[in-house]
Motif scaffolding. Structure first.
Motif, PDB file in Angstrom:
ATOM      1  N   TYR A 141       0.995  -1.084   0.003  1.00 56.18           N
ATOM      2  CA  TYR A 141       0.114   0.697   0.228  1.00 56.18           C
ATOM      3  C   TYR A 141       1.336   1.429  -0.011  1.00 56.18           C
ATOM      4  O   TYR A 141       0.142   1.886  -0.574  1.00 56.18           O
ATOM      5  CB  TYR A 141      -0.529   0.221   1.165  1.00 56.18           C
ATOM      6  CG  TYR A 141      -2.392  -0.661   0.751  1.00 56.18           C
ATOM      7  CD1 TYR A 141      -3.115   0.134   0.708  1.00 56.18           C
ATOM      8  CD2 TYR A 141      -2.231  -2.381   1.026  1.00 56.18           C
ATOM      9  CE1 TYR A 141      -4.606  -0.759   0.432  1.00 56.18           C
ATOM     10  CE2 TYR A 141      -3.297  -3.068   0.842  1.00 56.18           C
ATOM     11  CZ  TYR A 141      -4.626  -1.675   0.548  1.00 56.18           C
ATOM     12  OH  TYR A 141      -5.649  -2.076  -0.207  1.00 56.18           O
ATOM     13  N   ASN A 145       0.949   3.881  -3.135  1.00 55.03           N
ATOM     14  CA  ASN A 145       0.470   5.596  -2.756  1.00 55.03           C
ATOM     15  C   ASN A 145       1.566   6.658  -3.257  1.00 55.03           C
ATOM     16  O   ASN A 145       1.173   7.766  -3.431  1.00 55.03           O
ATOM     17  CB  ASN A 145       0.545   5.702  -0.819  1.00 55.03           C
ATOM     18  CG  ASN A 145      -0.425   6.947  -0.573  1.00 55.03           C
ATOM     19  OD1 ASN A 145      -1.835   7.274  -0.684  1.00 55.03           O
ATOM     20  ND2 ASN A 145       0.603   7.810   0.090  1.00 55.03           N
ATOM     21  N   VAL A 170      -7.898  -3.961  -3.979  1.00 53.30           N
ATOM     22  CA  VAL A 170      -8.073  -2.776  -3.262  1.00 53.30           C
ATOM     23  C   VAL A 170      -9.023  -2.360  -2.488  1.00 53.30           C
ATOM     24  O   VAL A 170      -9.242  -2.343  -1.582  1.00 53.30           O
ATOM     25  CB  VAL A 170      -7.181  -1.298  -3.274  1.00 53.30           C
ATOM     26  CG1 VAL A 170      -7.384  -0.074  -2.366  1.00 53.30           C
ATOM     27  CG2 VAL A 170      -6.119  -1.654  -3.871  1.00 53.30           C
ATOM     28  N   HIS A 173     -10.206  -4.407   1.118  1.00 51.56           N
ATOM     29  CA  HIS A 173      -9.396  -3.636   1.832  1.00 51.56           C
ATOM     30  C   HIS A 173      -9.657  -4.177   3.445  1.00 51.56           C
ATOM     31  O   HIS A 173      -9.068  -4.339   4.296  1.00 51.56           O
ATOM     32  CB  HIS A 173      -8.782  -2.222   1.305  1.00 51.56           C
ATOM     33  CG  HIS A 173     -10.001  -1.436   1.935  1.00 51.56           C
ATOM     34  ND1 HIS A 173     -10.907  -1.176   0.666  1.00 51.56           N
ATOM     35  CD2 HIS A 173     -11.149  -1.041   2.941  1.00 51.56           C
ATOM     36  CE1 HIS A 173     -11.889  -0.241   1.113  1.00 51.56           C
ATOM     37  NE2 HIS A 173     -11.756  -0.309   2.341  1.00 51.56           N
ATOM     38  N   TRP A 183      -4.142   5.452   3.614  1.00 52.73           N
ATOM     39  CA  TRP A 183      -3.300   5.904   2.778  1.00 52.73           C
ATOM     40  C   TRP A 183      -4.229   6.573   1.520  1.00 52.73           C
ATOM     41  O   TRP A 183      -4.290   6.515   0.653  1.00 52.73           O
ATOM     42  CB  TRP A 183      -2.724   5.028   1.697  1.00 52.73           C
ATOM     43  CG  TRP A 183      -1.879   4.072   2.162  1.00 52.73           C
ATOM     44  CD1 TRP A 183      -0.112   4.068   2.390  1.00 52.73           C
ATOM     45  CD2 TRP A 183      -1.815   3.218   3.303  1.00 52.73           C
ATOM     46  NE1 TRP A 183       0.037   3.046   3.136  1.00 52.73           N
ATOM     47  CE2 TRP A 183      -0.909   2.043   3.855  1.00 52.73           C
ATOM     48  CE3 TRP A 183      -3.591   2.109   4.008  1.00 52.73           C
ATOM     49  CZ2 TRP A 183      -1.106   1.127   4.559  1.00 52.73           C
ATOM     50  CZ3 TRP A 183      -3.204   1.425   4.423  1.00 52.73           C
ATOM     51  CH2 TRP A 183      -1.981   0.851   5.086  1.00 52.73           C
ATOM     52  N   VAL A 186      -4.450   6.606  -2.535  1.00 55.35           N
ATOM     53  CA  VAL A 186      -4.759   5.103  -2.758  1.00 55.35           C
ATOM     54  C   VAL A 186      -6.725   5.293  -2.417  1.00 55.35           C
ATOM     55  O   VAL A 186      -7.041   5.075  -2.931  1.00 55.35           O
ATOM     56  CB  VAL A 186      -4.396   4.351  -2.040  1.00 55.35           C
ATOM     57  CG1 VAL A 186      -5.525   3.058  -2.298  1.00 55.35           C
ATOM     58  CG2 VAL A 186      -2.804   4.071  -2.391  1.00 55.35           C
TER      59      VAL A 186
END
Length: 209
Positions: A141, A145, A170, A173, A183, A186
């Motif tokens: 991650y 990011n 993702v 998550h 993040w 992201v």
């Protein structure tokens, strides 16, 4: 026509995301992996690694017999080349996109799958494995990011097959014990893809089969 051999997993979602974005005509052929459909001889003839997704293009560009393909990254690359969409023709952006596509299939997907397995599917807790894959998940991650702090999309200025490949992973998550607020780049990228009309259509398809 594309026949998509599909189950509603992260890897399956990659292909419906592309097909909806490209507005390419397709039919979903459900593969019920909970019942072992992936081991049927007719499916193994298309996907010898007994994994979804797989496709059969009934009208390939060369005009020949139907073409079957397995492995999600290869399918995305094939469909991008077939349609001329979601993969830049410009040298640098094309290859930046492809390196992030390879990163997803070699790093992000396998590590997050192991994270999920040891957190949710292992017959008994293995603290070392849980910690090891949680640390690796956080590292990935961080990589993602940092890239998205520099670029709106993984390949550069345009939404591409690299974003499509990464987003469904993702999207899981929560099951990886990840808070996207940690993040921000992201999270911003994730929300921009989540709210695309094609993403909504693709996810609705997964609920209808």
């Amino acid at each position: 026509m594309i026949d998509l051999y599909y189950a509603p997993t992260a890897n399956g979602h990659k292909i419906t995301l592309f097909l909806e974005e490209a507005q390419l005509e397709y039919r979903i052929q459900r593969v019920d992996i909970s019942k072992g459909d992936q081991f049927r001889p007719d499916f193994l003839a298309i996907s010898p690694n007994n994994k979804i997704p797989a496709i059969v293009d009934t009208h390939p560009a060369d005009g020949g017999a139907p073409l079957s393909l397995f492995e999600s990254a290869e399918i995305l690359l094939y469909l991008a080349e077939k349609t001329g969409k979601l993969l830049s023709g410009e040298l640098r952006e094309r290859h930046v996109t492809l390196q992030w596509l390879v990163w997803q299939v070699s790093e992000l997907g396998p590590m997050l799958a192991q994270n999920y397995h040891f957190n949710h599917a292992a017959p008994q807790p293995i603290p070392y494995a849980i910690e090891r894959f949680q640390v690796e998940t956080h590292r990935l991650y961080n990589v993602l990011n940092k890239r998205l702090e520099k670029s709106p999309w993984l390949g550069g200025d345009h939404y591409s097959i690299a974003d499509i490949a990464c987003w469904p992973w993702v999207n899981t998550h929560v099951s990886h014990r990840v808070d996207l607020a940690s993040w921000p780049a992201v999270n911003n990228w994730f929300e921009r893809i989540r709210t695309r009309p094609a993403t909504d259509r693709a996810l609705q398809k997964s609920q209808q089969i």
